[in-house]
Design a protein around this motif. Sequence first.
Motif: not given
Length: 468
Positions: A198-213
């Motif tokens: 849950t921490f990286p889900q809250a503190y990191t962000t996938w770029d829109p071009s690969i948002k399904k990563s």
Amino acid sequence: MSFVPVRGYGNRRGGWRTGIRRPPIANDQVTVTPAPPFGNVLERISVADLQKTSEEHRELAVIRNAVAVTSFNWVRTAKNDKPTTVIPGIPPRWTPSTGVQQLHEDQGDFYRDRNAAQYPQHPMEPTVIAGIHSDPHLAQNIDIVACSSTLGNLLRFVRNQDKSFRIIVELIDNTLFLIRRENSPTELIQGVRGYGHTFPQAYTTWDPSIKKSTSHQRLLRYNFGGLQLLVRFEADGYLVTPENETTNSSKSSIKSPQTGVETLSESFKTAEVEGEDDTKTQVPANDELNVQYAGKPVSQDRIFDLKTRSLWKKNQDLLSEEIPRLWIAQINHFITAYHEKGKFSPEDIVVQEVKEDVAKWERNQNGVLAQLAALLHVIIAKSKEEKKFELSRNEGGDLEVRRLLGDAGEALSEVVRKQWIRSSEVILKDNKEDDVEGVKEEILVWDDGQTDYTACSDECRYCGTCTY
């Protein structure tokens, strides 16, 4: 197959890896996957044996000329669709909160080996495909292809750390492939708990071009022990480059099989990654893997490794436990997020530059690393007799060379095996020196100009019980 992005954590591991989430399984429903059968022991290797031969490897027992060859993202797919990768993809960006956040504990089920779970037939094959797409002569002079898990297990062995593991060893052309082996490609990590998902889900962000990563995998090439290695590891994320910071990577490029050499950026400034939504382009792979082309390369020196720990452990020396793993994957930055029952405050999140720490560890561990180099040479020599075999170890025991039984499968499919062998061929144009140099320049890929990374990281056995 359908893959949902969930990041993993388990026991001592304390970090995260995107995983595959499935409906929760009650404790009384959990079953342990039986281990594949063992073949007969052909030979035993002891640490004492390696100590006798390691002296000749001391001078070269360092990682040098580290280059990020390529990367790719695993992405979510619809049910029954082929497993899908995106080359070069982008790791998730570090986007910390400015305030206190209370997070929920991790929930769900997570596979022990992400790459095997997503591509069980040939777990290393997507890496080889991505590498050949970026460098059509990738196999030239490569002695070993491995992941940070297999190298980490061999390093634990020479360091006399108690750890059981199994590795499939296969010689393809002149290159040794080391393939991690679990009881099953879909074996689950038991006892997942904490906040490492849950921490990286809250503190990191996938770029829109690969948002399904669901994860970001990277492939490094470096020299160690007089050998050329290709090493895959999974990256936790990257740090945004300050606006006034530049890099020395003006010659960086990635080869696309459709467009030839296509320069994606004049340098590896992460500012060029942010906010861009690149159009995905289909590129050929094989019949079982869907490969797309999207994203932007991110310099290796911006990659970080992430761990979460309880606040009461803040005064403990966590970094020294993680350095061997960082050394393998050549990561410069280490983030530790301390929490009190899931409450994370900005002042308890520590971002460290660890390059010098890892360099010091490498110098201090020269004797042990020389034994690791000696071990790799022993394994290569053994492969001249047995083209395919297994390495296994029980906790605290010797390393056993075993006959590999017929159910183990192949490192690469026949199509990709042929591509790998073809990529080892040297192409000369009319035997002219200028032309040869021209070919070498054309295939120079994703070298960010820094040829001596001594800070390093992961993709370990990720079982939640080790320090790698």
